[in-house]
Design a protein around this motif. Structure first.
Motif, PDB file in Angstrom:
ATOM      1  N   ALA A   1       0.833  -1.210   0.000  1.00  0.00           N
ATOM      2  CA  ALA A   1       0.000   0.000   0.000  1.00  0.00           C
ATOM      3  C   ALA A   1       0.862   1.253   0.000  1.00  0.00           C
ATOM      4  N   ILE A   2       1.946   1.224   0.751  1.00  0.00           N
ATOM      5  CA  ILE A   2       2.857   2.370   0.769  1.00  0.00           C
ATOM      6  C   ILE A   2       3.506   2.559  -0.592  1.00  0.00           C
ATOM      7  N   ALA A   3       4.018   1.462  -1.159  1.00  0.00           N
ATOM      8  CA  ALA A   3       4.760   1.548  -2.414  1.00  0.00           C
ATOM      9  C   ALA A   3       3.879   1.980  -3.575  1.00  0.00           C
TER      10      ALA A   3
ATOM     11  N   GLY B   1       3.255  -5.068  -7.537  1.00  0.00           N
ATOM     12  CA  GLY B   1       4.313  -6.076  -7.532  1.00  0.00           C
ATOM     13  C   GLY B   1       4.523  -6.611  -6.136  1.00  0.00           C
ATOM     14  N   GLU B   2       5.524  -7.460  -5.979  1.00  0.00           N
ATOM     15  CA  GLU B   2       5.840  -8.046  -4.678  1.00  0.00           C
ATOM     16  C   GLU B   2       6.809  -7.137  -3.929  1.00  0.00           C
ATOM     17  N   TRP B   3       6.271  -6.101  -3.340  1.00  0.00           N
ATOM     18  CA  TRP B   3       7.081  -5.109  -2.655  1.00  0.00           C
ATOM     19  C   TRP B   3       7.515  -5.612  -1.284  1.00  0.00           C
ATOM     20  N   ARG B   4       8.729  -5.237  -0.905  1.00  0.00           N
ATOM     21  CA  ARG B   4       9.261  -5.593   0.400  1.00  0.00           C
ATOM     22  C   ARG B   4      10.177  -4.471   0.887  1.00  0.00           C
TER      23      ARG B   4
ATOM     24  N   VAL C   1       9.807   4.134  14.098  1.00  0.00           N
ATOM     25  CA  VAL C   1       9.665   3.518  12.774  1.00  0.00           C
ATOM     26  C   VAL C   1       8.246   2.985  12.610  1.00  0.00           C
ATOM     27  N   ARG C   2       7.753   2.279  13.621  1.00  0.00           N
ATOM     28  CA  ARG C   2       6.396   1.726  13.548  1.00  0.00           C
ATOM     29  C   ARG C   2       5.372   2.827  13.329  1.00  0.00           C
ATOM     30  N   THR C   3       5.498   3.932  14.062  1.00  0.00           N
ATOM     31  CA  THR C   3       4.548   5.039  13.917  1.00  0.00           C
ATOM     32  C   THR C   3       4.550   5.578  12.489  1.00  0.00           C
ATOM     33  N   GLU C   4       5.730   5.744  11.916  1.00  0.00           N
ATOM     34  CA  GLU C   4       5.831   6.268  10.555  1.00  0.00           C
ATOM     35  C   GLU C   4       5.269   5.280   9.531  1.00  0.00           C
ATOM     36  N   LEU C   5       5.511   3.999   9.724  1.00  0.00           N
ATOM     37  CA  LEU C   5       4.994   3.011   8.780  1.00  0.00           C
ATOM     38  C   LEU C   5       3.476   2.904   8.861  1.00  0.00           C
ATOM     39  N   VAL C   6       2.932   2.970  10.056  1.00  0.00           N
ATOM     40  CA  VAL C   6       1.473   2.944  10.207  1.00  0.00           C
ATOM     41  C   VAL C   6       0.849   4.143   9.508  1.00  0.00           C
TER      42      VAL C   6
ATOM     43  N   GLY D   1      -1.387   5.464   2.213  1.00  0.00           N
ATOM     44  CA  GLY D   1      -1.345   4.710   0.959  1.00  0.00           C
ATOM     45  C   GLY D   1      -2.656   4.023   0.660  1.00  0.00           C
ATOM     46  N   ARG D   2      -3.254   3.388   1.679  1.00  0.00           N
ATOM     47  CA  ARG D   2      -4.544   2.720   1.478  1.00  0.00           C
ATOM     48  C   ARG D   2      -5.637   3.720   1.146  1.00  0.00           C
ATOM     49  N   SER D   3      -5.567   4.900   1.781  1.00  0.00           N
ATOM     50  CA  SER D   3      -6.568   5.920   1.495  1.00  0.00           C
ATOM     51  C   SER D   3      -6.503   6.359   0.042  1.00  0.00           C
TER      52      SER D   3
END
Length: 242
Positions: free
Chosen positions: A179-181, A190-193, A225-230, A236-238
């Motif tokens: 969703a971020i990518a 694609g298969e993002w990681r 890091v967790r806060t920023e990724l959330v 991204g989903r929005s």
């Protein structure tokens, strides 16, 4: 804008750059080359250089150099592009540090895996001196080294946790990475990681495609890091409408 924020803005440009211009000199004659930098966790630019290139020979004789990277212009005028010129001293990376830092460089440039281990290539590092950040047309700021580099304690905290963070995110939150990518960073499906993380952001990859997620502020620990990724996954989903 405070000097620390200017340093963060400059680092985000440097960390997000896929290419840049390296300025060297030979017997007083300036020389410029296209290079593909990546950034070490501590904010030092990394370059994979061939011993056959002119700029490598020049750096061996004169390590003083400059690196210019640019962002996206705000208009048709190229002068509206944000950009950073970093000055410093270039040096080959000591052998003991090469495996970790080469992996870091390849995370930004996965296409180079086919030649990165050739005998004539070596990893170099630029020890930063200072930087000039131009935020756009007529917006220039000189940045001292103390403001340019990230906090050492924060760098160490994220580096100590990076492997666990990357493994956890890729194993348990692949949907968030995608969703971020795709939603936030305009990557193709694609298969993002996640392939790397530091105090200023994270690199996401799908095959040879790489997208840089810049955090909204430097983080100091894995919780940041967790806060920023959330936040990024939610945005991204929005944008994807999911």
């Amino acid at each position: 804008m405070g000097t620390e924020n200017l340093g963060f803005e400059a680092r985000c440009l440097l960390r997000g750059a896929a290419a840049g211009t390296l300025a060297t000199a030979a017997e007083g004659q300036p020389f410029a080359s296209l290079v593909t930098p990546a950034m070490a966790p501590d904010g030092a630019p990394l370059l994979l250089l061939s011993s056959l290139s002119a700029h490598t020979r020049q750096l061996r004789a004169e390590p003083r150099c400059a690196l210019l990277v640019t962002g996206t212009p705000e208009s048709v005028n190229p002068q509206t592009a944000p950009r950073v010129t970093l000055t410093g001293l270039a040096e080959p990376v000591p052998e003991a540090e090469v495996p970790a830092l080469k992996a870091r460089w390849l995370a930004r440039h996965p296409y180079a895996a086919m030649y990165a281990d050739f005998g004539d290539f070596a990893l170099w590092r630029i020890r930063p001196g200072e930087a000039l950040l131009v935020g756009g047309f007529a917006r220039a700021h000189r940045i001292r080294l103390t403001d340019l580099l990230p906090a050492p304690d924060s760098v160490a905290a994220i580096e100590a946790a990076a492997e666990d963070i990357i493994s956890h995110v890729n194993a348990d939150h692949a949907d968030a990475v995608a969703a971020i990518a795709t939603g936030l960073l305009n990557g193709a499906p694609g298969e993002w990681r996640m392939v790397s993380v530091d105090v200023d952001g994270a690199d996401l990859a799908a095959g040879e495609a790489v997208r840089r997620l810049a955090f909204t502020t430097p983080v100091t620990d894995p919780g940041g890091v967790r806060t920023e990724l959330v936040r990024a996954a939610r945005e991204g989903r929005s944008r994807l409408g999911s």
